[in-house]
Design a protein around this motif. Structure first.
Motif: not given
Length: 432
Positions: A119-120, A122-123, A137, A151, A163, A237, A241, A244-245
């Motif tokens: 998670a960290e 790929s954020q 990213i 994960e 990632n 995934r 991201s 989200e961004a």
């Protein structure tokens, strides 16, 4: 959406020496160029620590370690955000990864692509600029399988790592050749271990559309070919991201480190990278920054967004690391009495082969581009040279170049993508 945002990006910064002179004209001209942009990116391709980690059993080629203060030199050039998901991230195992992260944060550098868990890693990482907010990213398609970040689960912690952008390869053969290969696979135990793993539940059988031959997959087609596609889980995934961004920033930039190529042509990216880069733009990214093969690749303007399939090198000092593990020496049949200089002399046959004798490794461009209201309006390309032909302990620092052949070479590489680069003196200008 912010009105205007400016960007500068470079390829790999494989930096292992301290900057000798921050007052030189060559340094100031480059740092001034980089400083004109608000988003200023490089790919950090070394681990930065004081031997806080031990050498991993596998490296990206040269075990890459530099003193943490090289990060100050990269900041002196003007860089304010970095990716570090690449084939050297875990050269010094988890200790090297953790220490590099510590020093990046100690010096206040925004960084993406690596984390304590998937998670960290790929954020998105955000950079707040005067004209707006930019998200980065970062992922890599070139890595050892054990380097993938793990994960998290409610009942189990994740694993530090990169990632990943994995890909699936299928070799295509005409029916007659395919049938012959299938007969061979049944006559010798090349798939025995895998078949047993499937029977015992340790592996998953294929979908029946192809056959396995050793570690490779084959299918039937009209002509012999090699097809690569991004792994669906990683693609989903990364696109998540980006989504989200897209809702949290004015602009979204994706960095992908990829050595993989089409056939044996290092200047041509693998098909899965092209597919993924375009999917990133379709998913909301405003630019894709490729790096990894240590040479330039073409530029594509896709949906009025730039895709740089490789920006080559910005700093390349892979043969001035101060120490190497025993694994490196053993590979070249060298003993404990040998030194780093002996190791590199042996690997390169005293600079007769390898990256040091490839002139394309030692030239690149620094792109500067502008986006207004989310649309690309300008893209300029500034050629640089890194000292081809000089001793390995001198080469590797970038200087702005007046050699039009660098831009002409990039014109040729970009033609298959329909990209037109016009020469304006010593600068390239992409026709938008």
């Amino acid at each position: 959406m912010g009105n205007t945002m400016t960007f500068v990006a470079t390829g790999d910064s494989f930096i292992t020496r301290r900057l000798p002179n921050a007052s030189s004209e060559s340094f100031r001209s480059l740092s001034n160029l980089i400083g004109q942009a608000e988003f200023r990116f490089t790919n950090l391709e070394v681990t930065t620590h004081r031997q806080e980690g031990f050498p991993f059993a596998f490296s990206g080629g040269t075990w890459a370690m530099a003193q943490p203060e090289v990060l100050l030199d990269l900041q002196a050039y003007g860089f304010n955000i970095m990716a570090w998901a690449n084939n050297h991230t875990m050269d010094y195992a988890y200790g090297g990864l953790t220490a590099t992260k510590k020093y990046l944060e100690q010096y206040g550098i925004a960084h993406a692509g690596v984390g304590a868990n998937l998670a960290e890693a790929s954020q998105p990482v955000y950079l707040d600029c005067p004209s707006g907010r930019v998200a980065l990213i970062a992922a890599t398609s070139t890595f050892h399988e054990s380097w993938i970040a793990g994960e998290q689960r409610p009942d189990m912690p994740g694993r530090p790592g990169v990632n990943p952008l994995r890909y699936e390869t299928t070799y295509i053969l005409p029916q007659e050749e395919f049938a012959h290969l299938e007969r061979i696979s049944r006559s010798i135990p090349i798939n025995a271990a895998f078949n047993l793993d499937v029977k015992e539940g340790f592996a998953v059988a294929g979908d029946g559309t192809s056959i396995r031959f050793g570690g490779n997959r084959f299918a039937v087609g009209a002509e012999p070919a090699c097809e690569t596609v991004p792994a669906l889980a990683d693609k989903k995934r990364i696109l998540k991201s980006i989504s989200e961004a897209r809702r949290q920033a004015d602009y979204v930039v994706v960095s992908i480190h990829s050595h993989e190529m089409e056939g044996e042509n290092k200047a041509s990216p693998a098909a899965f990278f092209e597919q993924m880069a375009r999917a990133c733009i379709d998913g909301g990214a405003d630019a894709v920054l490729g790096h990894g093969p240590h040479i330039l690749r073409g530029i594509e303007i896709y949906r009025n967004r730039p895709i740089f399939y490789s920006l080559g090198n910005f700093i390349f000092q892979n043969e001035t690391v101060s120490r190497l593990p025993a694994d490196f020496y053993e590979k070249y049949n060298l003993g404990h009495e040998s030194t780093v200089a002996d190791a590199f002399d042996t690997r390169t046959h005293h600079n007769q082969k390898g990256l040091g004798v490839n002139p394309y490794v030692w030239e690149s461009v620094v792109p500067y581009w502008r986006m207004e209201e989310g649309e690309l309006t300008d893209l300029l390309l500034y050629p640089i040279e890194l000292g081809f032909g000089t001793p390995r302990y001198r080469r590797g620092w970038p200087v702005l170049s007046k050699r039009q052949k660098i831009l002409e070479h990039l014109q040729t590489l970009s033609e298959p993508y329909g990209t037109i680069i016009e020469l304006d003196g010593h600068v390239g200008r992409v026709r938008i």
